[in-house]
Design an enzyme around this catalytic site. Sequence first.
Site, short mmCIF file in Angstrom:
data_model
loop_
_atom_site.label_atom_id
_atom_site.label_comp_id
_atom_site.label_asym_id
_atom_site.label_seq_id
_atom_site.Cartn_x
_atom_site.Cartn_y
_atom_site.Cartn_z
N PHE A 1 -3.66 -9.79 -2.43
CA PHE A 1 -2.56 -8.83 -2.59
C PHE A 1 -2.58 -7.91 -1.37
O PHE A 1 -2.62 -6.69 -1.48
CB PHE A 1 -2.67 -8.03 -3.89
CG PHE A 1 -2.71 -8.90 -5.13
CD1 PHE A 1 -1.53 -9.34 -5.71
CD2 PHE A 1 -3.91 -9.26 -5.70
CE1 PHE A 1 -1.55 -10.13 -6.85
CE2 PHE A 1 -3.96 -10.05 -6.84
CZ PHE A 1 -2.76 -10.50 -7.41
N ASP B 1 -6.34 -5.81 -4.39
CA ASP B 1 -5.54 -4.60 -4.62
C ASP B 1 -4.25 -4.99 -5.35
O ASP B 1 -3.17 -4.99 -4.77
CB ASP B 1 -5.22 -3.92 -3.28
CG ASP B 1 -4.41 -2.64 -3.45
OD1 ASP B 1 -4.35 -2.11 -4.58
OD2 ASP B 1 -3.84 -2.17 -2.45
N CYS C 1 -4.36 1.10 -9.04
CA CYS C 1 -3.57 2.29 -9.38
C CYS C 1 -3.43 2.43 -10.90
O CYS C 1 -2.60 3.20 -11.38
CB CYS C 1 -2.20 2.24 -8.72
SG CYS C 1 -1.20 0.80 -9.18
N CYS D 1 6.25 16.43 -10.92
CA CYS D 1 4.88 16.90 -11.15
C CYS D 1 4.69 17.19 -12.64
O CYS D 1 5.60 17.68 -13.30
CB CYS D 1 4.59 18.17 -10.35
SG CYS D 1 4.64 17.95 -8.56
N GLN E 1 0.89 3.08 1.23
CA GLN E 1 0.12 4.13 0.57
C GLN E 1 0.86 5.46 0.69
O GLN E 1 1.47 5.77 1.72
CB GLN E 1 -1.27 4.24 1.17
CG GLN E 1 -2.13 3.00 0.98
CD GLN E 1 -2.44 2.70 -0.48
OE1 GLN E 1 -2.40 3.59 -1.34
NE2 GLN E 1 -2.75 1.44 -0.77
#
Length: 413
Positions: free
Chosen positions: A272, A340, A366, A71, A245
Amino acid sequence: RPDHMTIVTIERLGQQGDGVAQGPLFVPLSLPGEVVSGTVDGDILTDIRIEKPSDDRVAAPCPHFKACGGCQVQHASDAFVAQWKRDIVETALVIQGVETDVRPTLTSPDRSRRRATFAARRTKKGAMVGFHARKSDASIPVPSCILVTPALAAVPPMAESLAIAGASRKGSLSVTVTESLEGLDVAVTGGKPLDGTLRIALAAQCERFRLARLTWDDEVIGMREPPAQTMGRARIVPPPGAFLQATAHGQTVLCDLVADAVAPAKSIADLFAGCGTFALPLARDAEIIAVEGAPDMIAALDAGWRQTQGLKRITAVARDLFRRPLLPDELAPFDAVVIDPPRAGAAAQVSELAQARVPRIAHVSCNPQTFARDAKTLCDAGYVLEWVQPVDQFRWSSHVELVGAFRLNHMRD
């Protein structure tokens, strides 16, 4: 304060989550508007002390935050992080000269990551399992990770056992664990070469921890139950290590957004396509051609469709869209396209898509930068980017995903 300490004001948050002061000077774990002091080491400020904190600063909810590299922004409020990720998308589009409505970020809840990669290594006393430390290849134990699902939070004893059985003393195992409907799907790389003794030991671990599937460097060691995932009405069994995902929430949100972007299309090309994240739900109302470069993933999609009642036809095609993008005459018959691509985007395929003049396009990405580049190509060809929806499946990290809805502007024809 020692004389060698430097005082700076943080101007903005960079795309990797570090504060940026004039210079540029990068300041980890800081926020815009904060006054901080520290020692300059090249272009990084170290030994940081917060002299004047931001109103957006919060106590990190995880005790391992400062050491763990998983993180980057737990020290910031949820509202700040959501706006920061929205700003990343907006900035990428502004740089390309693309105007649209960028919606507020949709964020997956904590403890919802269903896939994670653990580092596991042998020690003199046994084994250690954790995540990579901040900006380091070293790993640290994170016994109470608040990102992953409870099933993944319970992984360390299993990964330790695998390391004791099959890790060399010189390196660590990479243990990728995915939660499936039947249990944990585990894919390990970096271990000892398989021989008869190791296969028996690993098969015993598969039974001991009741794993759905255990794969060792691409060889399936054991499969108690096929590790299925739900995609729309269908159940599919992804190949070991296949893309999925990150959260069930994220998958649902992305699928709903894509369906909204392409409605009311009755014939759709899904490019994709992976294992069918979008193709299988969309097949409830539309006929689909799903194209994916990995043959094992497209085979899983095809099997899932054939075993599910009530879906319209899906034609599953294995094709490398980087080397052989679909051409305009192949794309032109469709009412809509879903695309994608990986982080690098799909410049070649988008160039062909721009010429095909398909009425609607749902672009999932992304990487806001490559999305913005591809969006400019489509907008220059006569498309309108109606909206962009940022989606945050990787909470407290610097990653951001999105869906963009394109509509062909017939006024340009």
